[in-house]
Write an enzyme that holds these catalytic residues in place. Structure first.
Site, PDB file in Angstrom:
ATOM      1  N   SER A 108       5.671   9.515  -5.319  1.00 33.44           N
ATOM      2  CA  SER A 108       5.840   8.715  -4.099  1.00 33.44           C
ATOM      3  C   SER A 108       6.690   7.469  -4.243  1.00 33.44           C
ATOM      4  O   SER A 108       6.996   6.818  -3.247  1.00 33.44           O
ATOM      5  CB  SER A 108       4.485   8.334  -3.520  1.00 33.44           C
ATOM      6  OG  SER A 108       3.887   9.464  -2.955  1.00 33.44           O
ATOM      7  N   SER A 162       5.154   9.486  -0.499  1.00 32.90           N
ATOM      8  CA  SER A 162       4.487   8.781   0.566  1.00 32.90           C
ATOM      9  C   SER A 162       5.065   7.392   0.835  1.00 32.90           C
ATOM     10  O   SER A 162       4.905   6.856   1.920  1.00 32.90           O
ATOM     11  CB  SER A 162       2.994   8.645   0.252  1.00 32.90           C
ATOM     12  OG  SER A 162       2.807   7.852  -0.919  1.00 32.90           O
ATOM     13  N   LYS A 177       3.821  -1.951  -0.304  1.00 32.94           N
ATOM     14  CA  LYS A 177       3.281  -0.732   0.316  1.00 32.94           C
ATOM     15  C   LYS A 177       1.858  -0.982   0.806  1.00 32.94           C
ATOM     16  O   LYS A 177       1.067  -1.642   0.119  1.00 32.94           O
ATOM     17  CB  LYS A 177       3.299   0.398  -0.718  1.00 32.94           C
ATOM     18  CG  LYS A 177       2.941   1.781  -0.174  1.00 32.94           C
ATOM     19  CD  LYS A 177       3.051   2.839  -1.280  1.00 32.94           C
ATOM     20  CE  LYS A 177       2.712   4.234  -0.798  1.00 32.94           C
ATOM     21  NZ  LYS A 177       2.758   5.223  -1.888  1.00 32.94           N
TER      22      LYS A 177
HETATM   23  N1  GLN Z   1       3.986  13.886  -2.297  1.00 29.38           N
HETATM   24  C1  GLN Z   1       2.911  13.864  -3.248  1.00 29.38           C
HETATM   25  C2  GLN Z   1       1.620  14.186  -2.581  1.00 29.38           C
HETATM   26  O1  GLN Z   1       1.636  14.429  -1.434  1.00 29.38           O
HETATM   27  C3  GLN Z   1       2.915  12.554  -3.940  1.00 29.38           C
HETATM   28  C4  GLN Z   1       1.922  11.575  -3.470  1.00 29.38           C
HETATM   29  C5  GLN Z   1       2.002  10.273  -4.166  1.00 29.38           C
HETATM   30  O2  GLN Z   1       2.700  10.108  -5.161  1.00 29.38           O
HETATM   31  N2  GLN Z   1       1.235   9.332  -3.675  1.00 29.38           N
HETATM   32  O3  GLN Z   1       0.595  14.220  -3.182  1.00 29.38           O
END
Ligand code: GLN
Length: 504
Positions: free
Chosen positions: A179, A155, A80
């Site tokens: 994420s 994400s 990532k």
């Molecule tokens: N979707 C969550 C957010 O927007 C998770 C983000 C993450 O785990 N990096 O914060």
């Protein structure tokens, strides 16, 4: 399509060890697949062909020389783009870091390199890991291999899509609020958020430091365990890194795959189901529970009353920490620098012009929210209250784990939604994380594995949670459930994904 890309990481590792194929061949097969389908999927922001092939050749040479190699040596991996990689552009999905080449490796990348895993490239993500769909990437979204008109989760949608599209057998994600697990759920893959402190955060571009944790994205539970074994363990460069040695997660997964579930106490969290969860998601979840029951597990219902405030607490704590962590992107040190249009380029005006141009809307929204929540006069009311809720959630988990061995829920309330469906409604987007966020607030580990398809033909994720430092339990129970479901399905769920045509 080359059969090599269909192998799990464990199978590919065995094939490499037996000398039936070289790492160069395996790595090239994945690079060819990326070349063929990534124009459609857009899982990668950056592919590092030459470097990956050079690493693969080095592993092949070491093997030919009879050296003892790591079990995953030669198996390629995608990383990532929030994880810094020396010499490879790292952007965290933001224009703020466009073209930035880090001068060092994250600890987990050092461990991948030492174990001999060729790095195929960097995967797409929502900007600075804020989002649940990859639609907030400054470089355009990733598409879900099951349906190119739908989101791959976020994400870390790039890492999950790369694995689901057979572009990589393994990938690294980061999970601050879901994420890794939510993208796994909506792409029919496996994703693990390790216990906080299990995997070093050194070299992750920080979103919310008290919540961030890197972990595996794979197609099987065993592959996640094998990868966790590579990247986990103490790191003196991360002050929150757990000091004690971890057990072998791969051993836990192997033992679990054919293990006995008799007497296993499984708690279904009342607050992480029911209303707001699509009927098809609930049906698939129930089918997995039935499989566990049939195998001898005891299913009980467990309530965690403070979870109703988890999302609200998370969306105060995360923006607060993010507003502090992202203050360093100021046009002064590294990354983007924008000169103000007219007048003197004072430091303040350069910062303002840079941050105005470099950050996307979602990042700005959270910086403003976090700065407000931390400001004098509001700190106790917002940030302070959220921290209290966090303690209550930890207590709910502690009480629940006195009654049961693992807690379970659907990973996400919906299957993959179409692009644009939640983009203009941040609250609707945030609601997708309702089931994953409590684990981050408590620092406990969680896994998402596929439980089947919903009535819309899209994959559903099954989440298992365990107490902190009991990641091995997740691999054991996860592998057991995976075996039970596979017996029912007769073939991996991903084999039911519509075929991605090569060279379109
Ligand atoms: N979707 C969550 C957010 O927007 C998770 C983000 C993450 O785990 N990096 O914060």
């Amino acid at each position: 399509m080359s059969e090599l890309i269909r192998l799990t990481a464990a199978e590919l590792a065995a094939t490499l060890a037996a000398g039936e194929v070289s790492s160069v061949e395996a790595t090239q097969a994945h690079l060819d697949r990326i070349g063929a389908v990534d124009g459609d999927v857009h899982a990668f922001l950056n592919v590092s062909d030459a470097e990956a092939l050079a690493s693969a050749a080095a592993v092949d040479a070491a093997r030919a020389a009879g050296e003892t190699l790591h079990p995953l040596a030669g198996v390629p991996i995608a990383v990532k783009d929030v994880v810094v990689t020396k010499g490879q552009v790292t952007t965290a999905g933001s224009k703020m870091l466009e073209g930035w080449v880090p001068p060092y490796d994250a600890t987990l990348v050092t461990r991948l390199r030492e174990a001999g895993l060729p790095i195929l490239g960097k995967t797409n993500m929502d900007e600075f890991a804020m989002g649940s769909s990859t639609e907030h990437s400054a470089y355009g979204p990733t598409r879900n291999p099951w349906d190119l008109g739908r989101i791959p989760g976020g994400s870390g949608g790039g890492s999950a899509a790369a694995v689901a599209a057979y572009e990589a057998p393994l990938a690294i994600g980061t999970d601050t609020g879901g994420s890794i697990r939510q993208p796994a759920a909506v792409t029919g893959t496996v994703g693990v958020k390790p216990t906080y402190g299990s995997v070093s955060r050194y070299g992750l571009i920080a979103l919310a430091s008290s919540l961030d944790q890197a972990g595996p994205c794979t197609r099987t539970v065993l592959d996640s365990a094998l990868l966790h074994d590579v990247i986990g363990g103490h790191d003196p460069r991360d002050s929150t890194s757990l000091p004690e040695a971890a057990p072998s997660y791969a051993d836990a997964a192997r033992a679990g795959a054919h293990g006995d579930l008799k007497g296993l106490r499984v708690g279904v969290v009342t607050e992480l189901g029911g209303e707001g969860y699509e009927p098809g998601v609930r049906a698939s979840f129930q089918a997995a529970l039935d499989a566990l029951t049939a195998a001898g597990a005891d299913i009980v219902e467990v309530t965690c009353p403070s979870f109703s405030a988890a999302l609200a607490a998370y969306y105060l704590i995360l923006p607060s920490e993010a507003s502090s962590n992202l203050a360093k992107f100021d046009g002064m040190r590294y990354g983007l620098r924008v000169e103000p249009g007219e007048g003197a380029a004072t430091a303040e005006r350069v910062m303002s012009a840079t941050r105005g141009a470099g950050f996307g809307d979602e990042v700005k929204r959270r910086i403003i929210l976090g700065t407000y929540a931390l400001s004098a006069g509001y700190y106790d009311a917002y940030y302070g209250s959220a921290q209290k809720v966090r303690t209550l959630i930890q207590r709910d988990f502690a009480a629940a784990f006195e009654q049961v061995d693992v807690l379970v829920s659907p990973t996400a309330p919906t299957t993959a939604f179409p692009f644009g469906a939640k983009l203009d409604d941040p609250l609707a987007m945030y609601l997708n994380d309702v089931a994953t966020i409590p684990a981050n607030l408590a620092g406990i580990p969680g896994i998402s594995l596929p439980s089947g398809l919903s009535d819309d033909g899209l994959p559903v994720g099954f989440q298992i949670l365990a107490p902190a430092r009991q990641d091995a339990r997740l691999y054991g129970v996860g592998a057991a459930l995976e075996t039970l479901l596979l017996d029912d399905w007769g073939a991996p769920l991903l084999s039911r994904a519509p075929k991605l045509e090569v060279s379109r």
